[in-house]
Design an enzyme around this catalytic site. Structure first.
Site, PDB file in Angstrom:
ATOM      1  N   GLY A   1      40.088 -21.785   9.107  1.00 41.38           N
ATOM      2  CA  GLY A   1      39.358 -20.660   8.523  1.00 41.38           C
ATOM      3  C   GLY A   1      39.356 -19.498   9.491  1.00 41.38           C
ATOM      4  O   GLY A   1      38.449 -18.657   9.490  1.00 41.38           O
ATOM      5  N   ALA A   2      40.418 -19.418  10.313  1.00 45.47           N
ATOM      6  CA  ALA A   2      40.467 -18.446  11.421  1.00 45.47           C
ATOM      7  C   ALA A   2      40.419 -16.991  10.955  1.00 45.47           C
ATOM      8  O   ALA A   2      39.991 -16.117  11.702  1.00 45.47           O
ATOM      9  CB  ALA A   2      41.732 -18.687  12.246  1.00 45.47           C
TER      10      ALA A   2
ATOM     11  N   GLY B   1      31.039 -26.341   9.905  1.00 43.98           N
ATOM     12  CA  GLY B   1      30.027 -25.398   9.423  1.00 43.98           C
ATOM     13  C   GLY B   1      30.132 -25.135   7.940  1.00 43.98           C
ATOM     14  O   GLY B   1      29.243 -24.518   7.351  1.00 43.98           O
TER      15      GLY B   1
ATOM     16  N   ASN C   1      23.729 -24.846   9.095  1.00 45.96           N
ATOM     17  CA  ASN C   1      23.276 -23.622   9.767  1.00 45.96           C
ATOM     18  C   ASN C   1      23.193 -23.863  11.266  1.00 45.96           C
ATOM     19  O   ASN C   1      22.429 -24.705  11.719  1.00 45.96           O
ATOM     20  CB  ASN C   1      21.910 -23.188   9.216  1.00 45.96           C
ATOM     21  CG  ASN C   1      21.637 -21.737   9.522  1.00 45.96           C
ATOM     22  OD1 ASN C   1      21.766 -21.314  10.659  1.00 45.96           O
ATOM     23  ND2 ASN C   1      21.288 -20.979   8.515  1.00 45.96           N
TER      24      ASN C   1
ATOM     25  N   HIS D   1      21.900 -14.263  -0.116  1.00 47.39           N
ATOM     26  CA  HIS D   1      23.151 -14.117   0.638  1.00 47.39           C
ATOM     27  C   HIS D   1      24.008 -13.020   0.018  1.00 47.39           C
ATOM     28  O   HIS D   1      23.763 -12.591  -1.109  1.00 47.39           O
ATOM     29  CB  HIS D   1      23.937 -15.432   0.645  1.00 47.39           C
ATOM     30  CG  HIS D   1      23.379 -16.448   1.603  1.00 47.39           C
ATOM     31  ND1 HIS D   1      22.364 -17.295   1.265  1.00 47.39           N
ATOM     32  CD2 HIS D   1      23.703 -16.739   2.901  1.00 47.39           C
ATOM     33  CE1 HIS D   1      22.069 -18.078   2.300  1.00 47.39           C
ATOM     34  NE2 HIS D   1      22.861 -17.752   3.307  1.00 47.39           N
TER      35      HIS D   1
ATOM     36  N   LYS E   1      29.500 -15.031  -1.195  1.00 50.13           N
ATOM     37  CA  LYS E   1      29.231 -16.447  -0.894  1.00 50.13           C
ATOM     38  C   LYS E   1      29.582 -17.283  -2.119  1.00 50.13           C
ATOM     39  O   LYS E   1      29.189 -16.973  -3.237  1.00 50.13           O
ATOM     40  CB  LYS E   1      27.753 -16.645  -0.501  1.00 50.13           C
ATOM     41  CG  LYS E   1      27.449 -18.093  -0.131  1.00 50.13           C
ATOM     42  CD  LYS E   1      26.180 -18.242   0.666  1.00 50.13           C
ATOM     43  CE  LYS E   1      25.845 -19.697   0.965  1.00 50.13           C
ATOM     44  NZ  LYS E   1      26.850 -20.371   1.809  1.00 50.13           N
TER      45      LYS E   1
ATOM     46  N   THR F   1      21.859 -24.320   3.711  1.00 52.50           N
ATOM     47  CA  THR F   1      20.577 -24.278   4.438  1.00 52.50           C
ATOM     48  C   THR F   1      19.417 -24.562   3.481  1.00 52.50           C
ATOM     49  O   THR F   1      18.491 -25.308   3.818  1.00 52.50           O
ATOM     50  CB  THR F   1      20.411 -22.885   5.091  1.00 52.50           C
ATOM     51  OG1 THR F   1      21.542 -22.659   5.925  1.00 52.50           O
ATOM     52  CG2 THR F   1      19.138 -22.787   5.901  1.00 52.50           C
TER      53      THR F   1
HETATM   54  P1  NAP Z   1      35.295 -16.801   4.361  1.00 51.30           P
HETATM   55  O1  NAP Z   1      35.171 -15.448   4.969  1.00 51.30           O
HETATM   56  O2  NAP Z   1      35.678 -16.934   2.911  1.00 51.30           O
HETATM   57  O3  NAP Z   1      36.279 -17.647   5.295  1.00 51.30           O
HETATM   58  C1  NAP Z   1      36.836 -18.877   4.965  1.00 51.30           C
HETATM   59  C2  NAP Z   1      38.295 -18.821   5.353  1.00 51.30           C
HETATM   60  O4  NAP Z   1      38.883 -20.111   5.178  1.00 51.30           O
HETATM   61  C3  NAP Z   1      39.089 -17.851   4.461  1.00 51.30           C
HETATM   62  O5  NAP Z   1      40.010 -17.097   5.247  1.00 51.30           O
HETATM   63  C4  NAP Z   1      39.791 -18.816   3.518  1.00 51.30           C
HETATM   64  O6  NAP Z   1      40.944 -18.256   2.908  1.00 51.30           O
HETATM   65  C5  NAP Z   1      40.125 -19.918   4.500  1.00 51.30           C
HETATM   66  N1  NAP Z   1      40.645 -21.152   3.924  1.00 51.30           N
HETATM   67  C6  NAP Z   1      40.665 -21.575   2.647  1.00 51.30           C
HETATM   68  N2  NAP Z   1      41.296 -22.772   2.548  1.00 51.30           N
HETATM   69  C7  NAP Z   1      41.679 -23.091   3.807  1.00 51.30           C
HETATM   70  C8  NAP Z   1      42.397 -24.192   4.367  1.00 51.30           C
HETATM   71  N3  NAP Z   1      42.901 -25.177   3.598  1.00 51.30           N
HETATM   72  N4  NAP Z   1      42.594 -24.236   5.701  1.00 51.30           N
HETATM   73  C9  NAP Z   1      42.178 -23.214   6.479  1.00 51.30           C
HETATM   74  N5  NAP Z   1      41.532 -22.135   5.997  1.00 51.30           N
HETATM   75  C10 NAP Z   1      41.280 -22.081   4.689  1.00 51.30           C
HETATM   76  O7  NAP Z   1      33.904 -17.596   4.508  1.00 51.30           O
HETATM   77  P2  NAP Z   1      32.852 -17.546   5.715  1.00 51.30           P
HETATM   78  O8  NAP Z   1      31.774 -16.574   5.398  1.00 51.30           O
HETATM   79  O9  NAP Z   1      33.571 -17.493   7.018  1.00 51.30           O
HETATM   80  O10 NAP Z   1      32.202 -19.002   5.530  1.00 51.30           O
HETATM   81  C11 NAP Z   1      32.989 -20.183   5.585  1.00 51.30           C
HETATM   82  C12 NAP Z   1      32.106 -21.388   5.300  1.00 51.30           C
HETATM   83  O11 NAP Z   1      31.115 -21.491   6.328  1.00 51.30           O
HETATM   84  C13 NAP Z   1      31.319 -21.310   3.994  1.00 51.30           C
HETATM   85  O12 NAP Z   1      31.216 -22.609   3.440  1.00 51.30           O
HETATM   86  C14 NAP Z   1      29.947 -20.809   4.427  1.00 51.30           C
HETATM   87  O13 NAP Z   1      28.913 -21.174   3.534  1.00 51.30           O
HETATM   88  C15 NAP Z   1      29.818 -21.518   5.737  1.00 51.30           C
HETATM   89  N6  NAP Z   1      28.903 -20.913   6.711  1.00 51.30           N
HETATM   90  C16 NAP Z   1      28.227 -21.784   7.498  1.00 51.30           C
HETATM   91  C17 NAP Z   1      27.405 -21.311   8.500  1.00 51.30           C
HETATM   92  C18 NAP Z   1      26.718 -22.287   9.412  1.00 51.30           C
HETATM   93  O14 NAP Z   1      25.968 -21.875  10.318  1.00 51.30           O
HETATM   94  N7  NAP Z   1      26.972 -23.585   9.234  1.00 51.30           N
HETATM   95  C19 NAP Z   1      27.251 -19.924   8.690  1.00 51.30           C
HETATM   96  C20 NAP Z   1      27.978 -19.058   7.857  1.00 51.30           C
HETATM   97  C21 NAP Z   1      28.811 -19.570   6.885  1.00 51.30           C
HETATM   98  P3  NAP Z   1      40.749 -17.649   1.381  1.00 51.30           P
HETATM   99  O15 NAP Z   1      39.738 -16.550   1.512  1.00 51.30           O
HETATM  100  O16 NAP Z   1      42.114 -17.191   1.011  1.00 51.30           O
HETATM  101  O17 NAP Z   1      40.256 -18.802   0.537  1.00 51.30           O
END
Ligand code: NAP
Length: 257
Positions: free
Chosen positions: A8-9, A92, A120, A150, A154, A161
């Site tokens: 998810g870089a 995450g 979270n 959010h 999202k 959370t």
């Molecule tokens: P985001 O901006 O949509 O980033 C996710 C990335 O992963 C996108 O570039 C996506 O590409 C990519 N992806 C999709 N399939 C993949 C695969 N097979 N291998 C590698 N990368 C892939 O989302 P975000 O805001 O960073 O959040 C990501 C996740 O973290 C969500 O589930 C969010 O709820 C969670 N989150 C958790 C926390 C925590 O503290 N635990 C905090 C914030 C967010 P595409 O856009 O093309 O699909």
């Protein structure tokens, strides 16, 4: 030096984690994996690898830890790839189904690797959960509602959370029923109300409201920046590389680091 791979870089969280690794002294990014931006430079000579090659990339780069912020279906594959390569994990990603959670638990346990999984990673939310538990124990007769908000992009709702907060309330109050939003004629029962707002660029708000005769108590957390999550995820990464096998919580990380 701790070698980090990131799935998810190119995402919102992934980009912030790369920024923090860039300015750290003890972390080195050895693999950046996504489905978009493949081949683009990320840090030094490192370029984005194709998510379809995750197993090979982990085998070649031999990271100490894989950090995953993607989507549930992708995270499941990434966790399997980390388990096959015996790489520790920080997960995450949120929005897993019950079935996916059980597959993740089996995969990690049978591989004998260490993982920190948290919906979270912010310090504040981990304190918020403790406060919710304390309040629930004393206000068990009060009505309880969770309101989360959010940004409009999202994908999952309610937030991970909010669902972890539901688990804490269920355990503390012994209430099983959840009511997701209300419409029409709906008398309030012994239930936990859950409400998800999706709007603009809100980073992440969570309120737990306890209401009883003549008063209400609100416990509220607001994230102003995703850096609160990125910093916590990297704290978990530094911790998990020395942790015993098994699935660990952010609470454990904060208690001993
Ligand atoms: P985001 O901006 O949509 O980033 C996710 C990335 O992963 C996108 O570039 C996506 O590409 C990519 N992806 C999709 N399939 C993949 C695969 N097979 N291998 C590698 N990368 C892939 O989302 P975000 O805001 O960073 O959040 C990501 C996740 O973290 C969500 O589930 C969010 O709820 C969670 N989150 C958790 C926390 C925590 O503290 N635990 C905090 C914030 C967010 P595409 O856009 O093309 O699909």
């Amino acid at each position: 030096m701790i070698d980090v791979a990131l799935t998810g870089a190119k995402g919102r969280m992934g980009s912030l984690i790369i920024d923090e690794i860039r300015s750290s002294q003890d972390l080195r990014l050895v693999a950046a994996i996504d489905v978009v931006g493949i081949g683009e430079p990320v840090l030094g000579d490192l370029r984005v690898s194709d998510a379809g090659d995750v197993r090979r990339v982990l085998r070649d780069s031999q990271p100490n830890v894989l950090i995953d912020f993607t989507v549930p279906s992708a995270a499941l594959e990434n966790i399997r790839a980390a388990a096959e390569n015996r790489v520790a994990l920080v997960v995450g990603t949120t929005g897993f189904s019950e079935e996916q959670i059980s597959i993740i638990e089996d995969t990690i346990k049978s591989a004998g690797i260490a993982a920190v999984i948290s919906p979270n990673f912010s310090l504040g939310v981990n304190i918020f959960w403790k406060l919710v538990e304390i309040a629930a124990r004393s206000l068990s007769d009060y009505d309880v509602e969770i309101i989360e908000a959010h940004h409009r992009k999202k994908r999952d709702a309610p937030s991970g959370t909010a669902m972890r907060t539901v688990e804490i309330l269920r355990r503390s109050l012994g209430i099983e029923d959840i009511r997701h939003g209300r419409e029409g004629i709906c008398e309030r029962g012994k239930e936990i109300g859950v409400h998800a707002v999706r709007a603009g660029d809100i980073v992440g708000d969570h309120i737990v409201l306890f209401a009883g005769p003549g008063e209400r108590l609100e416990i509220k957390h607001q994230a102003h920046s995703r850096s609160a999550f990125a910093t916590g995820a990297l704290r978990a990464a530094r911790w998990v590389v020395k942790a015993p096998p098994g699935i660990h919580s952010m609470e454990e990380v904060l208690a001993s680091s």
